[in-house]
Design an enzyme around this catalytic site. Structure first.
Site, mmCIF file in Angstrom:
data_model
loop_
_atom_site.group_PDB
_atom_site.id
_atom_site.type_symbol
_atom_site.label_atom_id
_atom_site.label_comp_id
_atom_site.label_asym_id
_atom_site.label_seq_id
_atom_site.Cartn_x
_atom_site.Cartn_y
_atom_site.Cartn_z
ATOM 1 N N GLY A 213 -27.795 41.612 -84.914
ATOM 2 C CA GLY A 213 -28.406 41.869 -86.211
ATOM 3 C C GLY A 213 -29.186 43.167 -86.214
ATOM 4 O O GLY A 213 -28.765 44.176 -85.658
ATOM 5 N N GLU B 61 -10.956 63.581 -72.925
ATOM 6 C CA GLU B 61 -9.800 63.331 -72.055
ATOM 7 C C GLU B 61 -8.611 62.796 -72.853
ATOM 8 O O GLU B 61 -7.825 61.991 -72.371
ATOM 9 C CB GLU B 61 -10.140 62.371 -70.914
ATOM 10 C CG GLU B 61 -11.469 62.564 -70.243
ATOM 11 C CD GLU B 61 -11.669 63.945 -69.646
ATOM 12 O OE1 GLU B 61 -10.712 64.747 -69.651
ATOM 13 O OE2 GLU B 61 -12.777 64.234 -69.182
#
Length: 387
Positions: free
Chosen positions: A342, A366
């Site tokens: 939350g 990458e």
């Protein structure tokens, strides 16, 4: 239950692999976790201190042999990456760039003199390396790089720039890739060379516990013995990327595991409507699905590690499968765990949002997800969709 206990996956590891994992986990718990939230918030990390500590443990270039490197198995290296990224992606990036990009390039393509000059100090963490391939205008398209290397008598002169280079502001040596008349060539460039500058990139919202820089090369003159003699063409730097992607396959699962660990603990202790939120069906469905993807991602990483240990290398498309799946699932797990926490999910007191933000970078570097989809697609169809 710990996130990876569901299928008793520890039984797939041998004693040495578990021992190495525990050593790295302890150093991450002792040296990184207590401080990383502050490093992330301030955008400042004691990279050199960490490198020295990691060097003492043999973590830098640990999968390489000789020159002070540990010569560990691919699976052991993967497990180390997993534990480091469970603490923070930026810390794992320090180790990956040092060992799998900068050190690997010199180890694979350098001369014996270059290996002796750089690798022992890099393995010990006394010297920091970086890997300069990405450019401001050429990220996923390195074949069209703008950095140029021209011969001038017996020397080489480099001009150009590199962007988003991990470790660059602190590096002692930079592996720089440039285009010359004969094609793409690589150099081991001392960063105190005249004309070489590295600027720290500020205002990052991701990988803030990692040093990232922009490199400028203005008439950097180098002797011919700075060139990596065995590096011929674009295949050389791309092979280094394949090397680094292997660590990411494991590391991303470390970040996901840490998020799920926190979410599980939170779900069993946080009460709403008079009961722990982990007792609600929707929360349990989230936890079950995330745990499923974590187990699958670990099994994929382990399979690729076993293949590499048995065959000595992995095909690029195999690495792309691992990188595409595991990073994509890791970032989905991080986001879902945030919902379980939350409002607390956005707090720096919990690592979940930090992991989610970091994985946004891991998703891109990458090779983006789209690039890996095309690598896999080309292998499946035999058709090149890059051009």
């Amino acid at each position: 239950m710990a996130p990876l206990d569901l299928l008793d996956l520890d039984t797939l590891l041998n004693d040495e692999e578990r021992d190495i994992r525990e050593v790295v986990r302890r150093v991450a718990d002792d040296r990184v976790r207590p401080h990383v939230a502050d490093w992330y918030e301030t955008g400042s990390t004691p990279v050199r201190d960490l490198a020295l500590e990691f060097g003492k443990l043999g973590l830098l270039g640990m999968h390489l042999t000789g020159y002070g490197c540990a010569g560990a198995s691919a699976v052991s290296y993967g497990l180390a990456c997993m534990e480091l990224e469970a603490a923070d992606s930026g810390v794992r990036s320090l180790v990956s760039v040092q060992g799998s990009l900068a050190m690997y390039a010199i180890w694979k393509y350098g001369s014996e003199e270059q290996k002796q000059r750089w690798l022992p100090g890099m393995a010990a963490g006394e010297l920091i390396g970086c890997f300069g391939l990405t450019e401001p205008d050429h990220g996923s398209d390195p074949a069209n790089m703008s950095t140029r290397a021209r011969r001038d008598g017996g020397d080489w002169v480099l001009d150009g720039g590199k962007m988003w280079i991990t470790n660059a502001p602190l590096a002692d040596v930079a592996v720089i890739w440039a285009r010359a008349e004969e094609g793409v060539v690589g150099f081991a460039v001392p960063t105190d060379s005249p004309g070489f500058t590295a600027r720290e990139i500020k205002h990052k919202m991701s990988l803030r516990a990692s040093s990232t820089g922009e490199i400028t090369l203005e008439g950097v003159r180098l002797p011919d013995d700075a060139r990596l003699p065995q590096a011929r063409g674009l295949k050389a730097p791309l092979s280094c990327l394949t090397e680094a992607r292997f660590g990411i396959i494991w590391g991303a699962m470390g970040a996901a595991r840490d998020c799920l660990r926190v979410a599980l603990d939170y779900a069993t202790t946080r009460e709403q409507f008079g009961r722990p939120i982990g007792g609600f069906q929707l929360t349990q469905a989230k936890l079950a699905d995330m745990s499923l993807e974590l187990q699958k991602g670990f099994l994929l990483a382990l399979h690729l590690g076993r293949l590499r240990d048995s065959a000595g290398s992995l095909r690029p498309e195999q690495v792309s499968v691992g990188k595409l799946n595991n990073v994509r699932e890791a970032i989905a797990i991080a986001r879902q765990c945030r919902t379980i926490l939350g409002g607390n999910g956005i707090s720096g007191e919990y690592p979940v949002m930090r992991h989610a933000n970091n994985l946004e970078s891991v998703l891109t570097y990458e090779g983006t997800s789209e690039i890996h989809q095309l690598v896999i697609g080309q292998k499946l169809t035999g058709l090149n969709a890059f051009a």
